[in-house]
Write an enzyme that holds these catalytic residues in place. Structure first.
Site, PDB file in Angstrom:
ATOM      1  N   TYR A   1       2.757  11.510 -12.969  1.00 38.76           N
ATOM      2  CA  TYR A   1       1.531  11.445 -11.847  1.00 38.76           C
ATOM      3  C   TYR A   1       1.213  12.669 -11.045  1.00 38.76           C
ATOM      4  CZ  TYR A   1       2.538   8.151  -8.665  1.00 38.76           C
ATOM      5  OH  TYR A   1       2.436   6.914  -8.069  1.00 38.76           O
TER       6      TYR A   1
ATOM      7  N   ARG B   1      12.426   0.123  -3.290  1.00 34.47           N
ATOM      8  CA  ARG B   1      12.140  -0.514  -4.673  1.00 34.47           C
ATOM      9  C   ARG B   1      13.047  -0.649  -5.318  1.00 34.47           C
ATOM     10  NH1 ARG B   1       5.778   1.437  -6.367  1.00 34.47           N
ATOM     11  NH2 ARG B   1       5.496  -0.888  -6.915  1.00 34.47           N
TER      12      ARG B   1
ATOM     13  N   ASP C   1      -2.459  -2.533  -2.610  1.00 39.84           N
ATOM     14  CA  ASP C   1      -2.227  -2.003  -3.325  1.00 39.84           C
ATOM     15  C   ASP C   1      -3.088  -0.416  -3.357  1.00 39.84           C
ATOM     16  OD1 ASP C   1      -0.655  -0.155  -5.274  1.00 39.84           O
ATOM     17  OD2 ASP C   1      -2.483  -0.983  -7.067  1.00 39.84           O
TER      18      ASP C   1
ATOM     19  N   TYR D   1       9.919  -3.447  -9.319  1.00 43.59           N
ATOM     20  CA  TYR D   1       8.177  -3.742  -9.874  1.00 43.59           C
ATOM     21  C   TYR D   1       8.729  -3.049 -11.646  1.00 43.59           C
ATOM     22  CZ  TYR D   1       3.997  -2.014 -10.736  1.00 43.59           C
ATOM     23  OH  TYR D   1       2.425  -1.709 -11.649  1.00 43.59           O
TER      24      TYR D   1
ATOM     25  N   CYS E   1       0.908  -1.041  -0.444  1.00 42.15           N
ATOM     26  CA  CYS E   1      -0.203   0.067  -0.054  1.00 42.15           C
ATOM     27  C   CYS E   1       0.729   0.840   0.268  1.00 42.15           C
ATOM     28  CB  CYS E   1      -1.393   0.331   1.678  1.00 42.15           C
ATOM     29  SG  CYS E   1       0.135  -0.293   2.979  1.00 42.15           S
TER      30      CYS E   1
ATOM     31  N   THR F   1       5.933   6.471  -6.057  1.00 40.79           N
ATOM     32  CA  THR F   1       7.095   7.432  -7.579  1.00 40.79           C
ATOM     33  C   THR F   1       6.668   8.687  -7.369  1.00 40.79           C
ATOM     34  OG1 THR F   1       5.454   6.863  -9.672  1.00 40.79           O
ATOM     35  CG2 THR F   1       7.533   5.311  -9.209  1.00 40.79           C
TER      36      THR F   1
HETATM   37  C1  0GY Z   1       1.491   0.219  -7.450  1.00 37.18           C
HETATM   38  C2  0GY Z   1       1.283   0.254  -9.759  1.00 37.18           C
HETATM   39  C3  0GY Z   1       1.633   1.619  -9.347  1.00 37.18           C
HETATM   40  C4  0GY Z   1       2.387   2.903  -9.524  1.00 37.18           C
HETATM   41  C5  0GY Z   1       3.465   2.921  -8.328  1.00 37.18           C
HETATM   42  O1  0GY Z   1       4.586   4.031  -7.215  1.00 37.18           O
HETATM   43  C6  0GY Z   1       3.898   4.233  -7.830  1.00 37.18           C
HETATM   44  O2  0GY Z   1       3.524   5.214  -8.502  1.00 37.18           O
HETATM   45  O3  0GY Z   1       3.497   2.055  -7.567  1.00 37.18           O
HETATM   46  C7  0GY Z   1       1.555   1.810 -10.983  1.00 37.18           C
HETATM   47  O4  0GY Z   1       1.005   2.721 -11.485  1.00 37.18           O
HETATM   48  O5  0GY Z   1       1.286   0.839 -12.242  1.00 37.18           O
HETATM   49  O6  0GY Z   1       2.093  -0.635  -7.267  1.00 37.18           O
HETATM   50  O7  0GY Z   1       0.503   1.182  -6.799  1.00 37.18           O
END
Ligand code: 0GY
Length: 306
Positions: free
Chosen positions: A51, A126, A258, A159, A34, A79
């Site tokens: 974003y 990460r 998430d 990821y 999360c 992110t």
């Molecule tokens: C997730 C997936 C996404 C985004 C991020 O840190 C993030 O911006 O993880 C996504 O856009 O696929 O795991 O939350």
């Protein structure tokens, strides 16, 4: 006065009225995936972000935790906050031992900062290879980070898109730390579960002793949240993939909500329904206990009874 940036056009806010799950989570359940977003006025988003989300702060996360019957959280740096880990560590500290964190750091991170993150409850970093979320980091930089965190006993959360696994798996296997993969390596669920793509992911998991989050059916599903026969079963096209991982690696699977579900564009999931997905992917009490309690406790709270 703090300037508050507008949300990315079309941004979907997290769902404020999650249903009560029909499935009762076992006591001690850990939500291992999360995030927190801001709140922006207190913890501004990073200039390099791809974003701008709505706010999703720690109080809202803790309210969801309590509503669903979750005991603990692992809060993964989003992110949109770049390598500024303050919102995440503030939330981890506020959880009073009921949360751990996964950070984002740069290769030149000071040793004192790593130690401070560890003291706050961070247990990993990460590495993100999803190009719509981050500019790719040089592998030498990531190797340097992995070497820096290894003595702390931390792991790396990976990821990536499934199409990129062939190019990346050699690099992943060379890292000197345990590996955790987000969202089952993002399989293409229109392909067969025993097809070459997912088989490659399962081999990679086996060879490298990887922990896998069987999370994000709402992100991976093509069929979407449509209920089956009016029951609380949704995202059924993802079930065979998650079930396969749970049954093949029962001691290395993890689960997460998430929340607040960044970057979804067609619908925002009901987190109660995500909990009701669990009996479909883990068919017995024993499998569910390992997935939800035993595995995450060993990884994030080693030595603590559960
Ligand atoms: C997730 C997936 C996404 C985004 C991020 O840190 C993030 O911006 O993880 C996504 O856009 O696929 O795991 O939350």
């Amino acid at each position: 006065m703090t300037t508050v940036a507008a949300k990315t056009p079309g941004w979907l806010d997290w769902y404020r009225g999650p249903s009560a799950p029909a499935f009762r989570l076992p006591p001690g359940t850990v939500d291992t995936h999360c995030h927190v977003f801001g709140p922006q006025a207190e913890f501004p988003f990073a200039p390099e972000r791809k974003y701008t989300p709505c706010d999703g702060g720690k109080e809202d996360l803790f309210a969801l935790r309590d509503h669903l019957g979750v005991s603990r959280n692992v809060i993964v740096q989003a992110t949109c906050h770049g390598a500024d880990n303050r919102a995440m560590t503030d939330a981890v500290r506020a959880a009073g031992g009921r949360a751990r964190g996964i950070a984002t750091v740069r290769p030149d991170v000071a040793e004192a900062e790593l130690l401070a993150l560890d003291a706050a409850g961070v247990r990993g970093v990460r590495f993100n290879f999803v190009r719509r979320l981050v500019d790719t980091s040089p592998k030498d930089d990531l190797r340097a980070i992995a070497r820096r965190i290894a003595p702390l006993g931390w792991h790396v959360v990976l990821y990536f898109e499934s199409a990129d696994l062939p190019e990346l798996e050699g690099f992943f296997g060379s890292l000197p730390v345990p590996l955790v993969v987000d969202h089952m390596g993002r399989p293409d669920v229109t392909q067969p579960v025993d097809g070459p793509g997912f088989s490659r992911f399962l081999r990679f998991t086996d060879t490298n002793d990887v922990h896998v989050k069987v999370s994000c059916p709402e992100r991976l599903s093509v069929g979407g949240p449509a209920a089956l026969n009016g029951e609380r079963h949704a995202y059924t096209d993802v079930v065979p993939f998650a079930r396969r991982v749970v049954e093949e690696f029962p001691d290395r699977v993890l689960w997460g909500t998430d929340w607040p579900h960044p970057n979804l564009t067609d619908h925002m999931p009901d987190d109660g329904l995500l909990v009701d997905h669990l009996p479909l992917i883990a068919a017995t009490d024993d499998l569910r206990h390992r997935l939800l309690v035993a595995n995450p406790m060993r990884l994030y709270w080693p030595g603590e009874p559960f």
